[in-house]
Design an enzyme around this catalytic site. Structure first.
Site, PDB file in Angstrom:
ATOM      1  N   ASP A 142       0.822  -1.212  -0.158  1.00 22.28           N
ATOM      2  CA  ASP A 142      -0.035  -0.059  -0.029  1.00 22.28           C
ATOM      3  C   ASP A 142       0.851   1.491  -0.045  1.00 22.28           C
ATOM      4  O   ASP A 142       0.435   2.411  -0.118  1.00 22.28           O
ATOM      5  CB  ASP A 142      -1.088   0.146   1.205  1.00 22.28           C
ATOM      6  CG  ASP A 142      -1.819  -1.255   1.245  1.00 22.28           C
ATOM      7  OD1 ASP A 142      -1.958  -1.896   0.295  1.00 22.28           O
ATOM      8  OD2 ASP A 142      -2.540  -1.322   2.437  1.00 22.28           O
ATOM      9  N   ARG A 188      -6.105  -0.152  -0.163  1.00 18.90           N
ATOM     10  CA  ARG A 188      -6.914   0.377   1.120  1.00 18.90           C
ATOM     11  C   ARG A 188      -6.964   1.813   0.813  1.00 18.90           C
ATOM     12  O   ARG A 188      -7.652   2.055  -0.406  1.00 18.90           O
ATOM     13  CB  ARG A 188      -6.118   0.165   2.300  1.00 18.90           C
ATOM     14  CG  ARG A 188      -6.350  -1.286   2.814  1.00 18.90           C
ATOM     15  CD  ARG A 188      -6.751  -1.130   4.445  1.00 18.90           C
ATOM     16  NE  ARG A 188      -6.955  -2.778   4.878  1.00 18.90           N
ATOM     17  CZ  ARG A 188      -5.864  -3.206   5.342  1.00 18.90           C
ATOM     18  NH1 ARG A 188      -4.997  -2.944   5.527  1.00 18.90           N
ATOM     19  NH2 ARG A 188      -6.419  -4.604   5.601  1.00 18.90           N
TER      20      ARG A 188
END
Ligand code: F6P
Length: 399
Positions: A142, A188
Protein backbone atom coordinates in the site's frame (compact mmCIF):
# COMPACT_ATOMS: atom_id res chain seq x y z
CA UNK A 1 21.36 -13.41 23.44
CA UNK A 2 18.69 -14.91 21.22
CA UNK A 3 16.41 -13.04 18.84
CA UNK A 4 13.00 -13.65 17.26
CA UNK A 5 11.51 -12.38 14.04
CA UNK A 6 7.92 -12.46 12.77
CA UNK A 7 5.87 -11.26 9.80
CA UNK A 8 2.46 -9.66 10.01
CA UNK A 9 -0.34 -8.20 7.91
CA UNK A 10 -0.91 -8.55 4.17
CA UNK A 11 2.02 -10.20 2.35
CA UNK A 12 4.31 -8.70 -0.27
CA UNK A 13 6.87 -10.37 -2.49
CA UNK A 14 9.70 -8.57 -0.63
CA UNK A 15 8.76 -9.49 2.94
CA UNK A 16 10.85 -12.66 2.89
CA UNK A 17 13.81 -10.64 1.63
CA UNK A 18 13.55 -8.57 4.84
CA UNK A 19 13.35 -11.79 6.84
CA UNK A 20 16.53 -12.87 5.08
CA UNK A 21 18.16 -9.53 5.94
CA UNK A 22 17.38 -10.04 9.63
CA UNK A 23 18.72 -13.60 9.55
CA UNK A 24 21.87 -12.69 7.57
CA UNK A 25 22.80 -9.85 9.92
CA UNK A 26 22.00 -11.96 13.00
CA UNK A 27 24.25 -14.73 11.67
CA UNK A 28 27.05 -12.19 11.27
CA UNK A 29 26.61 -10.89 14.85
CA UNK A 30 28.67 -13.00 17.29
CA UNK A 31 26.58 -12.13 20.38
CA UNK A 32 23.40 -13.50 18.74
CA UNK A 33 22.96 -17.22 19.37
CA UNK A 34 19.50 -18.61 18.48
CA UNK A 35 17.47 -17.00 15.68
CA UNK A 36 13.83 -17.90 16.17
CA UNK A 37 11.08 -17.47 13.58
CA UNK A 38 7.71 -16.82 15.22
CA UNK A 39 4.90 -18.46 13.27
CA UNK A 40 1.89 -16.31 12.34
CA UNK A 41 3.22 -13.04 13.61
CA UNK A 42 3.00 -12.13 17.27
CA UNK A 43 0.63 -15.08 17.74
CA UNK A 44 3.68 -17.34 17.46
CA UNK A 45 5.25 -15.62 20.48
CA UNK A 46 1.99 -15.85 22.43
CA UNK A 47 1.71 -19.57 21.68
CA UNK A 48 5.48 -20.16 21.88
CA UNK A 49 5.29 -21.44 18.33
CA UNK A 50 8.88 -20.85 17.22
CA UNK A 51 11.15 -22.40 14.61
CA UNK A 52 14.93 -22.48 14.44
CA UNK A 53 15.91 -20.26 11.49
CA UNK A 54 19.61 -21.13 11.68
CA UNK A 55 18.65 -24.73 10.90
CA UNK A 56 16.08 -23.81 8.24
CA UNK A 57 18.42 -21.41 6.45
CA UNK A 58 21.71 -23.27 6.72
CA UNK A 59 22.75 -22.99 3.06
CA UNK A 60 23.12 -20.17 0.55
CA UNK A 61 20.75 -22.01 -1.79
CA UNK A 62 17.96 -22.00 0.80
CA UNK A 63 18.56 -18.32 1.48
CA UNK A 64 18.38 -17.50 -2.24
CA UNK A 65 15.08 -19.40 -2.49
CA UNK A 66 13.66 -17.61 0.55
CA UNK A 67 14.43 -14.29 -1.14
CA UNK A 68 12.40 -15.23 -4.23
CA UNK A 69 9.49 -16.76 -2.33
CA UNK A 70 6.35 -14.61 -2.19
CA UNK A 71 4.04 -14.24 0.83
CA UNK A 72 5.12 -14.59 4.43
CA UNK A 73 7.32 -17.67 4.86
CA UNK A 74 6.58 -17.55 8.60
CA UNK A 75 2.85 -17.05 8.12
CA UNK A 76 1.02 -13.90 9.13
CA UNK A 77 -1.73 -12.56 11.36
CA UNK A 78 -3.95 -9.56 11.79
CA UNK A 79 -3.80 -9.46 15.56
CA UNK A 80 -4.27 -6.26 17.56
CA UNK A 81 -2.74 -6.12 21.03
CA UNK A 82 -5.14 -4.66 23.58
CA UNK A 83 -4.01 -1.54 25.49
CA UNK A 84 -2.05 -2.99 28.40
CA UNK A 85 -3.62 -0.71 30.99
CA UNK A 86 -6.93 -2.38 30.08
CA UNK A 87 -5.67 -5.96 29.66
CA UNK A 88 -2.06 -6.89 30.32
CA UNK A 89 -2.48 -10.68 30.31
CA UNK A 90 -1.22 -11.17 26.73
CA UNK A 91 1.77 -8.89 27.44
CA UNK A 92 2.68 -11.13 30.39
CA UNK A 93 2.46 -14.24 28.19
CA UNK A 94 4.64 -12.59 25.51
CA UNK A 95 7.20 -11.49 28.11
CA UNK A 96 7.26 -14.95 29.75
CA UNK A 97 7.97 -16.52 26.37
CA UNK A 98 10.67 -13.96 25.54
CA UNK A 99 12.35 -14.70 28.90
CA UNK A 100 11.88 -18.47 28.62
CA UNK A 101 13.68 -18.43 25.22
CA UNK A 102 16.23 -15.80 26.27
CA UNK A 103 14.94 -13.53 23.46
CA UNK A 104 16.48 -10.08 23.88
CA UNK A 105 15.34 -8.59 20.59
CA UNK A 106 12.17 -9.03 18.54
CA UNK A 107 11.82 -7.88 14.93
CA UNK A 108 8.34 -7.35 13.53
CA UNK A 109 8.09 -7.06 9.74
CA UNK A 110 4.78 -5.40 8.95
CA UNK A 111 2.70 -2.35 8.12
CA UNK A 112 1.05 0.39 10.15
CA UNK A 113 -0.91 -2.05 12.32
CA UNK A 114 2.25 -4.02 13.10
CA UNK A 115 3.94 -0.79 14.17
CA UNK A 116 1.12 -0.45 16.71
CA UNK A 117 2.35 -3.77 18.16
CA UNK A 118 5.99 -2.55 18.11
CA UNK A 119 5.05 0.70 19.88
CA UNK A 120 2.90 -1.00 22.53
CA UNK A 121 5.31 -3.86 23.24
CA UNK A 122 8.39 -1.62 23.49
CA UNK A 123 6.54 0.72 25.87
CA UNK A 124 5.49 -2.23 28.01
CA UNK A 125 9.06 -3.57 28.13
CA UNK A 126 10.45 -0.15 29.12
CA UNK A 127 7.82 0.45 31.78
CA UNK A 128 8.48 -2.97 33.29
CA UNK A 129 12.27 -2.60 33.30
CA UNK A 130 12.77 -5.37 30.73
CA UNK A 131 15.78 -5.07 28.43
CA UNK A 132 14.10 -6.57 25.36
CA UNK A 133 14.43 -4.56 22.19
CA UNK A 134 11.45 -4.34 19.83
CA UNK A 135 12.11 -3.11 16.28
CA UNK A 136 9.77 -2.71 13.32
CA UNK A 137 10.73 -3.49 9.74
CA UNK A 138 8.33 -1.87 7.25
CA UNK A 139 6.52 -3.64 4.44
CA UNK A 140 3.33 -3.08 2.54
CA UNK A 141 2.24 -2.89 -1.07
CA UNK A 142 0.00 0.00 0.00
CA UNK A 143 3.06 2.30 0.51
CA UNK A 144 1.05 4.16 3.13
CA UNK A 145 3.48 4.21 6.08
CA UNK A 146 4.32 7.62 7.50
CA UNK A 147 7.90 8.95 7.70
CA UNK A 148 9.53 6.40 5.36
CA UNK A 149 9.90 7.52 1.72
CA UNK A 150 8.43 4.22 0.59
CA UNK A 151 7.88 0.70 1.87
CA UNK A 152 9.56 -2.53 0.79
CA UNK A 153 7.07 -4.56 -1.24
CA UNK A 154 5.59 -1.53 -2.95
CA UNK A 155 8.13 -1.32 -5.80
CA UNK A 156 7.52 -4.92 -6.86
CA UNK A 157 3.75 -4.50 -6.71
CA UNK A 158 4.04 -1.30 -8.77
CA UNK A 159 6.23 -3.09 -11.32
CA UNK A 160 3.62 -5.85 -11.63
CA UNK A 161 0.71 -3.39 -11.92
CA UNK A 162 2.44 -1.31 -14.62
CA UNK A 163 3.55 -4.43 -16.48
CA UNK A 164 0.17 -6.16 -16.58
CA UNK A 165 -1.57 -2.91 -17.43
CA UNK A 166 0.73 -2.43 -20.41
CA UNK A 167 -0.23 -5.96 -21.53
CA UNK A 168 -3.94 -5.36 -20.91
CA UNK A 169 -3.66 -2.23 -23.07
CA UNK A 170 -2.55 -4.46 -25.99
CA UNK A 171 -5.27 -7.08 -25.40
CA UNK A 172 -8.07 -4.57 -25.04
CA UNK A 173 -7.38 -3.02 -28.43
CA UNK A 174 -7.75 -6.11 -30.64
CA UNK A 175 -11.32 -5.61 -31.86
CA UNK A 176 -12.54 -2.83 -34.07
CA UNK A 177 -15.00 -1.52 -31.53
CA UNK A 178 -15.28 0.82 -28.58
CA UNK A 179 -14.47 -0.65 -25.17
CA UNK A 180 -13.77 0.25 -21.57
CA UNK A 181 -11.50 -1.90 -19.38
CA UNK A 182 -11.47 -1.17 -15.65
CA UNK A 183 -8.59 -2.48 -13.53
CA UNK A 184 -9.13 -2.59 -9.76
CA UNK A 185 -5.93 -2.15 -7.75
CA UNK A 186 -5.29 -2.72 -4.02
CA UNK A 187 -4.07 -0.18 -1.51
CA UNK A 188 -6.88 0.30 0.98
CA UNK A 189 -7.41 4.02 1.59
CA UNK A 190 -4.14 5.09 -0.03
CA UNK A 191 -3.88 5.42 -3.80
CA UNK A 192 -0.13 4.91 -4.23
CA UNK A 193 -0.30 1.57 -6.01
CA UNK A 194 -3.12 2.64 -8.32
CA UNK A 195 -1.27 5.89 -9.02
CA UNK A 196 1.85 3.95 -9.99
CA UNK A 197 -0.02 2.83 -13.12
CA UNK A 198 0.93 6.30 -14.44
CA UNK A 199 4.32 4.71 -15.21
CA UNK A 200 2.78 3.65 -18.53
CA UNK A 201 2.73 7.31 -19.51
CA UNK A 202 6.55 7.32 -19.57
CA UNK A 203 6.40 5.40 -22.82
CA UNK A 204 4.02 7.86 -24.42
CA UNK A 205 0.98 5.70 -23.72
CA UNK A 206 -2.23 7.64 -23.03
CA UNK A 207 -3.36 4.67 -20.92
CA UNK A 208 -4.46 4.56 -18.21
CA UNK A 209 -6.74 7.22 -19.64
CA UNK A 210 -8.36 7.60 -16.25
CA UNK A 211 -6.95 6.94 -12.76
CA UNK A 212 -9.16 7.19 -9.68
CA UNK A 213 -7.66 7.36 -6.20
CA UNK A 214 -9.28 7.39 -2.75
CA UNK A 215 -7.57 10.73 -2.06
CA UNK A 216 -9.75 12.48 -4.67
CA UNK A 217 -13.48 12.95 -4.49
CA UNK A 218 -15.37 10.45 -6.66
CA UNK A 219 -18.85 10.56 -8.14
CA UNK A 220 -20.46 8.13 -10.56
CA UNK A 221 -21.88 10.97 -12.67
CA UNK A 222 -18.44 12.50 -13.11
CA UNK A 223 -17.02 9.01 -13.80
CA UNK A 224 -19.56 8.42 -16.58
CA UNK A 225 -18.89 11.78 -18.18
CA UNK A 226 -15.10 11.19 -17.95
CA UNK A 227 -15.47 7.79 -19.65
CA UNK A 228 -17.79 9.18 -22.34
CA UNK A 229 -15.31 11.98 -23.09
CA UNK A 230 -12.38 9.54 -23.38
CA UNK A 231 -14.42 7.28 -25.70
CA UNK A 232 -14.82 10.24 -28.04
CA UNK A 233 -11.04 10.35 -28.33
CA UNK A 234 -10.00 6.68 -28.02
CA UNK A 235 -11.54 3.34 -29.05
CA UNK A 236 -10.17 1.45 -26.07
CA UNK A 237 -10.30 3.26 -22.72
CA UNK A 238 -8.30 1.91 -19.77
CA UNK A 239 -9.37 2.90 -16.25
CA UNK A 240 -7.24 2.23 -13.16
CA UNK A 241 -9.32 2.38 -9.99
CA UNK A 242 -8.26 1.98 -6.39
CA UNK A 243 -10.16 -0.54 -4.27
CA UNK A 244 -10.49 2.23 -1.67
CA UNK A 245 -12.77 4.58 -3.58
CA UNK A 246 -16.34 4.53 -2.47
CA UNK A 247 -19.58 4.86 -4.40
CA UNK A 248 -21.09 6.18 -1.22
CA UNK A 249 -23.24 3.10 -0.68
CA UNK A 250 -23.19 1.10 2.55
CA UNK A 251 -19.84 -0.67 2.62
CA UNK A 252 -19.27 -4.33 3.28
CA UNK A 253 -19.54 -4.90 7.03
CA UNK A 254 -16.78 -7.52 7.54
CA UNK A 255 -13.77 -6.03 9.36
CA UNK A 256 -10.53 -7.40 10.83
CA UNK A 257 -9.30 -6.80 14.39
CA UNK A 258 -7.91 -3.39 13.42
CA UNK A 259 -11.35 -2.41 12.08
CA UNK A 260 -10.32 -2.53 8.41
CA UNK A 261 -13.18 -3.16 6.01
CA UNK A 262 -12.63 -6.00 3.52
CA UNK A 263 -12.44 -3.98 0.31
CA UNK A 264 -12.93 -5.38 -3.15
CA UNK A 265 -15.45 -5.22 -5.95
CA UNK A 266 -15.39 -1.54 -6.94
CA UNK A 267 -14.21 -2.46 -10.45
CA UNK A 268 -17.18 -4.76 -10.95
CA UNK A 269 -19.53 -2.12 -9.56
CA UNK A 270 -18.18 0.47 -11.99
CA UNK A 271 -18.52 -2.03 -14.83
CA UNK A 272 -22.22 -2.31 -13.91
CA UNK A 273 -22.51 1.48 -13.72
CA UNK A 274 -21.27 1.73 -17.33
CA UNK A 275 -23.41 -1.19 -18.52
CA UNK A 276 -26.49 0.43 -16.99
CA UNK A 277 -25.71 3.80 -18.56
CA UNK A 278 -26.34 4.96 -22.11
CA UNK A 279 -22.62 4.63 -22.97
CA UNK A 280 -23.41 1.15 -24.24
CA UNK A 281 -20.02 -0.27 -25.23
CA UNK A 282 -18.09 -3.45 -24.44
CA UNK A 283 -17.01 -3.14 -20.79
CA UNK A 284 -14.85 -5.45 -18.71
CA UNK A 285 -13.45 -5.21 -15.18
CA UNK A 286 -10.33 -6.95 -13.92
CA UNK A 287 -9.53 -7.25 -10.20
CA UNK A 288 -5.77 -7.74 -9.77
CA UNK A 289 -6.39 -8.87 -6.20
CA UNK A 290 -3.59 -10.84 -4.48
CA UNK A 291 -1.66 -11.24 -7.75
CA UNK A 292 -0.23 -7.76 -7.18
CA UNK A 293 1.34 -8.73 -3.85
CA UNK A 294 2.54 -12.28 -4.63
CA UNK A 295 4.02 -11.53 -8.07
CA UNK A 296 7.58 -12.57 -7.12
CA UNK A 297 8.35 -13.68 -10.68
CA UNK A 298 8.47 -10.04 -11.72
CA UNK A 299 9.81 -8.50 -8.50
CA UNK A 300 11.79 -5.28 -8.69
CA UNK A 301 15.46 -5.89 -7.91
CA UNK A 302 15.67 -2.46 -6.30
CA UNK A 303 12.80 -3.39 -4.01
CA UNK A 304 14.18 -6.81 -3.06
CA UNK A 305 17.68 -5.43 -2.43
CA UNK A 306 16.28 -2.67 -0.21
CA UNK A 307 14.12 -5.16 1.68
CA UNK A 308 17.24 -7.18 2.56
CA UNK A 309 19.14 -4.04 3.60
CA UNK A 310 16.38 -2.75 5.85
CA UNK A 311 16.16 -6.13 7.62
CA UNK A 312 19.91 -6.03 8.20
CA UNK A 313 19.70 -2.44 9.47
CA UNK A 314 17.04 -3.47 12.00
CA UNK A 315 19.40 -5.97 13.63
CA UNK A 316 22.22 -3.43 13.70
CA UNK A 317 19.87 -0.90 15.37
CA UNK A 318 18.84 -3.39 18.07
CA UNK A 319 22.44 -4.37 18.76
CA UNK A 320 23.23 -0.65 19.19
CA UNK A 321 20.47 -0.50 21.82
CA UNK A 322 17.55 0.98 19.87
CA UNK A 323 14.00 -0.08 20.66
CA UNK A 324 10.46 1.04 19.81
CA UNK A 325 11.71 2.11 16.37
CA UNK A 326 10.73 1.40 12.78
CA UNK A 327 13.50 1.38 10.20
CA UNK A 328 12.78 3.93 7.45
CA UNK A 329 14.07 4.80 4.00
CA UNK A 330 15.18 8.35 3.20
CA UNK A 331 15.44 9.24 -0.48
CA UNK A 332 18.59 11.21 -1.16
CA UNK A 333 18.05 11.56 -4.91
CA UNK A 334 15.79 10.20 -7.69
CA UNK A 335 18.43 10.05 -10.43
CA UNK A 336 20.86 8.62 -9.65
CA UNK A 337 18.62 6.81 -7.18
CA UNK A 338 20.18 7.03 -3.71
CA UNK A 339 18.72 6.24 -0.32
CA UNK A 340 19.73 6.00 3.33
CA UNK A 341 18.21 3.98 6.15
CA UNK A 342 17.34 5.60 9.47
CA UNK A 343 15.03 4.81 12.37
CA UNK A 344 11.97 6.65 13.69
CA UNK A 345 9.61 6.05 16.60
CA UNK A 346 7.20 3.28 15.66
CA UNK A 347 4.53 5.12 17.66
CA UNK A 348 4.64 7.89 15.05
CA UNK A 349 3.89 5.38 12.29
CA UNK A 350 1.42 3.15 14.16
CA UNK A 351 -2.11 3.22 12.78
CA UNK A 352 -1.40 6.28 10.60
CA UNK A 353 -1.77 6.45 6.82
CA UNK A 354 0.31 8.43 4.32
CA UNK A 355 -1.96 9.64 1.55
CA UNK A 356 -0.89 10.06 -2.08
CA UNK A 357 0.11 13.74 -2.46
CA UNK A 358 -2.71 15.93 -3.76
CA UNK A 359 -0.21 17.94 -5.88
CA UNK A 360 0.42 14.77 -7.93
CA UNK A 361 -3.27 14.36 -8.78
CA UNK A 362 -4.41 16.19 -11.91
CA UNK A 363 -6.73 19.17 -11.50
CA UNK A 364 -9.73 17.26 -12.87
CA UNK A 365 -9.09 14.53 -10.22
CA UNK A 366 -9.14 11.69 -12.75
CA UNK A 367 -5.46 11.06 -13.44
CA UNK A 368 -1.94 11.33 -12.05
CA UNK A 369 0.47 14.07 -13.02
CA UNK A 370 3.82 13.24 -14.63
CA UNK A 371 5.37 14.94 -11.59
CA UNK A 372 4.92 11.59 -9.79
CA UNK A 373 6.98 9.62 -12.30
CA UNK A 374 10.48 10.40 -10.87
CA UNK A 375 9.22 9.12 -7.51
CA UNK A 376 7.91 5.82 -8.87
CA UNK A 377 10.44 5.05 -11.58
CA UNK A 378 13.51 3.97 -9.54
CA UNK A 379 11.39 1.74 -7.29
CA UNK A 380 10.53 -0.67 -10.12
CA UNK A 381 14.00 -0.86 -11.64
CA UNK A 382 15.90 -4.10 -12.12
CA UNK A 383 15.02 -7.76 -12.58
CA UNK A 384 15.74 -10.59 -10.14
CA UNK A 385 17.40 -13.78 -11.25
CA UNK A 386 14.60 -16.24 -10.40
CA UNK A 387 15.56 -19.89 -10.00
CA UNK A 388 13.16 -22.24 -11.74
CA UNK A 389 12.48 -25.96 -11.94
CA UNK A 390 10.47 -27.51 -14.77
CA UNK A 391 9.79 -23.99 -15.96
CA UNK A 392 8.29 -22.79 -12.68
CA UNK A 393 9.78 -20.60 -9.93
CA UNK A 394 11.04 -22.54 -6.90
CA UNK A 395 9.85 -21.48 -3.44
CA UNK A 396 11.14 -22.23 0.05
CA UNK A 397 8.59 -23.29 2.67
CA UNK A 398 9.42 -22.72 6.33
CA UNK A 399 6.06 -23.55 7.92
O1 F6P B 1 -2.56 -3.92 3.46
C1 F6P B 1 -2.15 -4.73 2.42
C2 F6P B 1 -3.34 -5.29 1.68
O2 F6P B 1 -2.86 -6.13 0.66
C3 F6P B 1 -4.30 -4.22 1.13
O3 F6P B 1 -3.85 -3.69 -0.08
C4 F6P B 1 -5.56 -5.02 1.02
O4 F6P B 1 -6.72 -4.20 1.05
C5 F6P B 1 -5.51 -5.86 2.25
O5 F6P B 1 -4.14 -6.06 2.54
C6 F6P B 1 -6.18 -7.19 2.11
O6 F6P B 1 -6.06 -7.86 3.30
P1 F6P B 1 -6.34 -9.41 3.49
O7 F6P B 1 -5.26 -10.17 2.80
O8 F6P B 1 -6.28 -9.58 4.98
O9 F6P B 1 -7.68 -9.65 2.89
Amino acid sequence: MNIAVAQSGGPTCAINASLLGVVNEAMRTPEIKEIFGSLNGIEGIVKNNLIDLRAHLDTDDKKALLKQTPATALGSCRYKLPDYDKDSSVYKTITDNFIKNDIKAFFYIGGNDSMDTVAKLSKYMAENGLDIKIIGVPKTIDNDLLITDHTPGFGSAAKFVATVLSEIVRDSAVYDLKSVTIIEIMGRHAGWLTASSCLLHTDGSPAPHLIYLPEAEFSTDKFLSDVAAKLEEYDSVIVAVSEGISLGKAEISKTDSFGHIALSGIGKQLEEVIKNSDIGCKTRSIELNVLQRCCAHIASKTDIDEAVLIGEAAVKAAVLGETGKMMCIKRVSDAPYKTEIFSADAALVANGEKAFPSEWITANKNNVSDLAIPYFMPLIEGECDIKTKNGLPVHLLLK
